[in-house]
Each structure stands twice: as C-alpha cells, then as structure tokens.
Design a protein around this motif. Structure first.
Motif, mmCIF file in Angstrom:
data_model
loop_
_atom_site.group_PDB
_atom_site.id
_atom_site.type_symbol
_atom_site.label_atom_id
_atom_site.label_comp_id
_atom_site.label_asym_id
_atom_site.label_seq_id
_atom_site.Cartn_x
_atom_site.Cartn_y
_atom_site.Cartn_z
ATOM 1 N N VAL A 1 0.854 -1.189 0.000
ATOM 2 C CA VAL A 1 0.000 0.000 0.000
ATOM 3 C C VAL A 1 0.885 1.233 0.000
ATOM 4 O O VAL A 1 1.837 1.304 0.785
ATOM 5 N N ILE A 2 0.586 2.190 -0.859
ATOM 6 C CA ILE A 2 1.329 3.457 -0.873
ATOM 7 C C ILE A 2 0.326 4.585 -0.663
ATOM 8 O O ILE A 2 -0.645 4.712 -1.419
ATOM 9 N N ASN A 3 0.551 5.361 0.374
ATOM 10 C CA ASN A 3 -0.374 6.454 0.710
ATOM 11 C C ASN A 3 0.159 7.774 0.169
ATOM 12 O O ASN A 3 1.243 8.213 0.553
ATOM 13 N N ILE A 4 -0.612 8.370 -0.720
ATOM 14 C CA ILE A 4 -0.136 9.576 -1.406
ATOM 15 C C ILE A 4 -1.152 10.714 -1.305
ATOM 16 O O ILE A 4 -2.297 10.511 -0.897
ATOM 17 N N CYS A 5 -0.715 11.895 -1.716
ATOM 18 C CA CYS A 5 -1.554 13.087 -1.599
ATOM 19 C C CYS A 5 -1.291 14.002 -2.792
ATOM 20 O O CYS A 5 -0.158 14.087 -3.269
ATOM 21 N N ASP A 6 -2.317 14.696 -3.229
ATOM 22 C CA ASP A 6 -2.140 15.563 -4.403
ATOM 23 C C ASP A 6 -1.868 17.029 -4.053
ATOM 24 O O ASP A 6 -1.615 17.827 -4.933
ATOM 25 N N MET A 7 -1.908 17.374 -2.752
ATOM 26 C CA MET A 7 -1.748 18.803 -2.428
ATOM 27 C C MET A 7 -0.371 19.338 -2.840
ATOM 28 O O MET A 7 -0.297 20.380 -3.495
ATOM 29 N N PRO A 8 0.715 18.644 -2.510
ATOM 30 C CA PRO A 8 2.023 19.171 -2.961
ATOM 31 C C PRO A 8 2.128 19.242 -4.479
ATOM 32 O O PRO A 8 2.761 20.164 -5.017
ATOM 33 N N ILE A 9 1.492 18.301 -5.171
ATOM 34 C CA ILE A 9 1.511 18.298 -6.637
ATOM 35 C C ILE A 9 0.796 19.547 -7.152
ATOM 36 O O ILE A 9 1.265 20.240 -8.064
ATOM 37 N N ASP A 10 -0.339 19.813 -6.552
ATOM 38 C CA ASP A 10 -1.140 20.975 -6.924
ATOM 39 C C ASP A 10 -0.337 22.271 -6.691
ATOM 40 O O ASP A 10 -0.275 23.161 -7.555
ATOM 41 N N ILE A 11 0.308 22.335 -5.536
ATOM 42 C CA ILE A 11 1.092 23.539 -5.218
ATOM 43 C C ILE A 11 2.298 23.648 -6.154
ATOM 44 O O ILE A 11 2.637 24.741 -6.622
ATOM 45 N N MET A 12 2.917 22.515 -6.487
ATOM 46 C CA MET A 12 4.093 22.577 -7.379
ATOM 47 C C MET A 12 3.702 22.998 -8.797
ATOM 48 O O MET A 12 4.494 23.636 -9.489
ATOM 49 N N THR A 13 2.486 22.651 -9.202
ATOM 50 C CA THR A 13 2.026 23.144 -10.508
ATOM 51 C C THR A 13 1.895 24.667 -10.466
ATOM 52 O O THR A 13 2.242 25.375 -11.415
ATOM 53 N N ARG A 14 1.441 25.174 -9.320
ATOM 54 C CA ARG A 14 1.384 26.638 -9.148
ATOM 55 C C ARG A 14 2.790 27.241 -9.157
ATOM 56 O O ARG A 14 3.027 28.279 -9.773
ATOM 57 N N MET A 15 3.713 26.574 -8.472
ATOM 58 C CA MET A 15 5.104 27.073 -8.457
ATOM 59 C C MET A 15 5.653 27.138 -9.885
ATOM 60 O O MET A 15 6.322 28.103 -10.255
ATOM 61 N N ALA A 16 5.364 26.075 -10.655
ATOM 62 C CA ALA A 16 5.854 26.044 -12.041
ATOM 63 C C ALA A 16 5.277 27.230 -12.814
ATOM 64 O O ALA A 16 6.014 27.947 -13.509
ATOM 65 N N PRO B 1 5.666 26.822 2.617
ATOM 66 C CA PRO B 1 4.742 25.967 3.362
ATOM 67 C C PRO B 1 3.715 25.246 2.493
ATOM 68 O O PRO B 1 3.304 25.747 1.451
ATOM 69 N N ASN B 2 3.274 24.088 2.965
ATOM 70 C CA ASN B 2 2.054 23.473 2.444
ATOM 71 C C ASN B 2 0.885 24.370 2.872
ATOM 72 O O ASN B 2 0.885 24.920 3.979
ATOM 73 N N THR B 3 -0.097 24.498 2.002
ATOM 74 C CA THR B 3 -1.252 25.375 2.296
ATOM 75 C C THR B 3 -1.981 25.000 3.585
ATOM 76 O O THR B 3 -2.578 25.857 4.228
ATOM 77 N N TYR B 4 -1.949 23.713 3.934
ATOM 78 C CA TYR B 4 -2.704 23.289 5.123
ATOM 79 C C TYR B 4 -2.116 23.847 6.420
ATOM 80 O O TYR B 4 -2.761 23.758 7.469
ATOM 81 N N MET B 5 -0.919 24.428 6.384
ATOM 82 C CA MET B 5 -0.353 24.997 7.601
ATOM 83 C C MET B 5 -1.210 26.133 8.143
ATOM 84 O O MET B 5 -1.144 26.466 9.321
ATOM 85 N N GLN B 6 -2.036 26.719 7.276
ATOM 86 C CA GLN B 6 -2.890 27.826 7.742
ATOM 87 C C GLN B 6 -3.759 27.420 8.935
ATOM 88 O O GLN B 6 -4.019 28.219 9.824
ATOM 89 N N TYR B 7 -4.191 26.171 8.967
ATOM 90 C CA TYR B 7 -5.091 25.747 10.050
ATOM 91 C C TYR B 7 -4.360 25.622 11.376
ATOM 92 O O TYR B 7 -4.979 25.661 12.433
#
Ligand code: NAD
Ligand code: LMR
Length: 446
Positions: free
Chosen positions: A168-183, A265-271
C-alpha cells in the motif's frame, strides 16, 4: 510501451466525484500505462451507478478494447487486478459536513483533514481501508494499492501498525497541486518541470528547495518573493475555475510563509498557524462541504447525467480539464515500469528526517520502483517544524491507539493535544458531540 503488458485497475470509491476525471486521464495515457481492464467498486450502488453509466459510454466510445464494469461485490472487484486505487470517503459528505460543523460550534477549526474533523475522519477510514487491503491480498496477491483516501496520515499510521507488509502506498495531491502553481509562477508548465526537496507530515510540510528540473536553476528566491506577496495564487486563466475557499487558501500561504521564511509551506499549515483567523472567517452553517455540494458534486453528477441522457461523451468537461489526477497515472507508471522516479509518499520515517522518530509517518520524497517506495534522506527538520510535527504526529498516533484499544481517553487526548484545540474541555465537548454521529463507523470508545 516497454513490453506487452496491459494492466487491470480497480477504483475503490467508484462513485467518487474524482472518478470520471481520473478515467479520462487514464485514457489519455494509454501509451505509457496501457489498460486491459477497468473496474469500479463502491458500497453505495446508486451513487456509483450514476458515475459508472456515464463512464461506460466514455469507454465504449474511446476504448472499447478495455473491459469495463462496476460492482459492489468485493470478490468481483478485487479479483484479477494489478492496481487498486483508494478513493473512498467513509460516511460520505454527510459525515464530512459534521466533521466541519461540530468543531465550529466550539470555536475550533472545522476542516476535512485537520483538527478534530480530520481525526474523526481518519478513525472512520481505518477499518474500511484495512478491509480493502485484505480483499486485495486475498483476491489479487500481487496487486499494489495506491491510496489517497483521507485522512492519509492516520490511515498510513494504521497501515504501518496493522498491515506493515502490505503493498500500500499512501499519497496526496496537495504538494503536486502547489508545485504546478510554483511552475506557473516561474514560467514553467507544471510539477513535471520541477525538482524538489520537501519534508513533513501529510497536509503538514515544507519545501526546502525547488529547482528547474531541466536547467538546475534554484527557483526558491523567485518563489519566495512571489509567495510573500501573493501566496500560491496564480490568478488569470489558470485560476478561472478555482472556488472561493481555495482562492483564500492559496492567498493565505503568504502569511504562512511569513512565519517561517526559510522554507515554503504546504497550504494546510494555515489551520495550525492561524486557527483564530480560520474560525473567524468560517460560516458554521456553510462550510467546504456545502461549497462542494453546490459546485463540484452538482457539476460532476450533472455532467454524468447529461452523458447518459445524450448517449455520448463528446465534448465532456473532463476532455477540457483532466490534468488533476495525472500524478496518479505517473505513480502507476513508475511502479509498473520500475522507473525510480521521485514523488512524495507517506511512509515510516526510518531516518528520512534525521531528528524525528523512526516510527513516525512522514511525507518525504521517495523513489518509486516496482518493489515499492525507497525513501530519500531529507536532512534535519528545523526546530520550529520539529516541534510542530512531534505534536501533530502524536495526535495521529493517539487516534490509531483509540482505534486499536477502543479508547475514549486516547481520542480525547488526541483532540486535546492538537494545536487547533485550545483546551481539554473543548476537546471533550467536540468528541462527545461526534461520538453518536460516528456510531456506524467508529469502534465503541470506552
Ligand atoms: P466522494 O464522497 O465523492 O466519493 C467517495 C466514494 O466512496 C462514494 O461514492 C462512497 O459511496 C464511497 N465509499 C465510502 N465508503 C466506502 C467503503 N467502505 N467502500 C467502498 N466505497 C466507499 O468523495 P471524494 O470527494 O471524491 O473523495 C474521495 C477520497 O479521495 C476522499 O478520501 C478524499 O479525501 C480523497 N481525495 C482525493 C483527491 C484526488 O486527487 N483524487 C483529492 C482530494 C481528496
Ligand atoms: C476535496 O474534496 O476536494 C478535498 O479533498 C479538498 C477540498 O476541501 O477541496
């Protein structure tokens, strides 16, 4: 493709609003990840049928050679598969709504994967994910599960303890989403164009470095300058479909960056950094769930209904915009063909972050191979980050303790320790409101 293999994929949570977009993505990538079979599995037949009937038309029109079916029968679903995609939401949006609204009654963040709501969701997901792993291993012992069902940090900790040898590999798309913004910010196209160093927990992490993959140019100075003013908000055509709450989130990253300007930062740090701001700006009667019900769910189910009614998927919405789940295809491709490409995964630390416990679940860069993920050493966490992570990962561990021991006390401690909760009595009130609502999903906490 490199050989003649074709793969069989089952999407668990076939009724998910992300499913049609993912299917279109798979179809667009047949040259690098070819399929012989695609199946959906869900425990809500009616919800899955709406998506399944539309996808059946898409498949018939675009890829009649790929066998397609949807089912609620686990044996049928998990037999003869190479990859299981975990995209379930235990308790669906009804429970997400309560995860968000109950904490807000007490002035605490109400959010899908953070704070008490995230912990409540994690506790619901554990038994369902473990069950899916067991079915996969019974019916297709060589398969891999790529799980992105939340709350990922808690699910990954449960996997570490309860199914340590499972594929099982547990993954997340938030960093991918943010990196597309960075690009985009740096004039590149998307995350494929960047190299990165990142560390943290899920929905709780920081970029130490970002580079142009082709030229090796250090992009951090340019990104820091931009993020300090605009957060990760790109605007214009790129953001024309971005919902209001996400606009606020991407912009708020500027304030998160300000607190710790050595990293991004990851966006979720806001919370965790600004819970009072979040609560002040939340409407306890209209949360992210309501926004999704009014927007994404309506659009996705509406589009599926239209496809079924018209009997064709020509000009469907995902043809225009199906890049969201491309990273999942990237990951399947990397595992299938042993490419050793680098992506983030949530895995037991074992030294990847040198000053965190070996048995913490961390989100770090890993090489993806046909034998699984090989974590990379990311170095030492900053003192600020380490303090935050120690607290947060202890909450995640306490939730899994609560699951294993059916312990009220552990769950209460998890809530009380969390950075988003100011007081143990507040924690108790939230927990006591959540228990009856979660009765169908949680173990009985004693
Ligand atoms: P959704 O509610 O639209 O779909 C989830 C589906 O899972 C539903 O059809 C539901 O009936 C089904 N389900 C619930 N419990 C199940 C069980 N025990 N067995 C089988 N099916 C079950 O949810 P969504 O918003 O599409 O999110 C799906 C999951 O993906 C969530 O965990 C969410 O947090 C996560 N997620 C994924 C992405 C992505 O990039 N794909 C992005 C963000 C979040
Ligand atoms: C989603 O359902 O899209 C989430 O997982 C993230 C969010 O709140 O949009």
């Amino acid at each position: 493709t490199k050989d003649n293999r074709k793969f069989s994929v089952v999407i668990a949570g076939g009724g998910s609003t992300f499913t049609p977009g993912f299917v279109l993505n798979l179809l667009q990538n047949q040259d690098r990840f070819p399929l012989r079979k695609l199946k959906f599995y869900d425990n809500d037949a009616e919800r899955q049928k709406k998506i399944g009937d539309a996808v059946a038309i898409i498949m018939k029109e675009r890829a009649p050679e790929i066998e397609f079916e949807y089912t609620t029968d686990p044996k049928e679903a998990f037999t003869d598969v190479d990859f299981v995609m975990g995209s379930i939401r235990v308790g669906k949006y009804h429970m997400r709504s309560l995860d968000e609204k109950i904490p807000l009654r007490y002035g605490v963040n109400g959010q899908e994967t953070t704070g008490p709501g995230g912990m409540a969701y994690g506790l619901r997901s554990i038994p369902a994910i473990i069950q899916i792993i067991d079915w996969m291993e019974e019916y297709s012992p060589n398969a891999w599960m790529i799980n992105y069902s939340n709350t990922i940090a808690i699910v990954a900790e449960a996997c570490r303890r309860l199914r340590p040898h499972s594929k099982v590999i547990n993954i997340c798309d938030m960093p991918i989403d943010i990196m597309t913004r960075m690009a985009q910010i740096c004039g590149l196209k998307d995350y494929h164009d960047l190299d990165f160093n990142y560390y943290g927990l899920n929905h709780f992490g920081w970029w130490k470095g970002v580079w142009d993959k082709k030229t090796g140019k250090d992009l951090m100075p340019e990104l820091k300058k931009y993020v300090s003013k605009n957060g990760y908000w790109v605007g214009g055509d790129f953001d024309k479909d971005t919902e209001p709450s996400w606009e606020a989130t991407f912009k708020k990253a500027a304030d998160c960056y300000a607190l710790e300007p050595n990293t991004l930062p990851n966006t979720y740090m806001q919370y965790y950094y600004y819970p009072q701001y979040e609560v002040k700006n939340a409407d306890p009667h209209h949360t992210r769930t309501d926004e999704i019900r009014e927007y994404r769910q309506k659009i996705v189910f509406g589009e599926c209904e239209r496809i079924v009614k018209e009997g064709t998927a020509e000009n469907n919405m995902w043809d225009r915009n199906a890049t969201h789940s491309e990273y999942i295809v990237d990951i399947c491709h990397a595992i299938a063909y042993n490419t050793g490409e680098k992506f983030l995964a949530n895995i037991p630390n074992n030294g990847a972050i040198s000053n965190m416990d070996p048995d913490s679940i961390v989100e770090v860069p890993c090489l993806f191979t046909s034998h699984g993920v090989e974590p990379m050493a990311t170095g030492k966490a900053g003192i600020f980050q380490r303090g935050l992570m120690m607290e947060q990962q202890t909450c995640e561990k306490l939730v899994v303790d609560a699951y294993e021991q059916h312990s009220y006390e552990k769950m209460w401690e998890a809530f009380a320790l969390n950075k988003t909760v100011p007081d143990a009595l507040v924690a108790k009130k939230i927990l006591d409101d959540m228990i009856p609502e979660n009765k169908p999903y949680w173990p009985e906490l004693k």
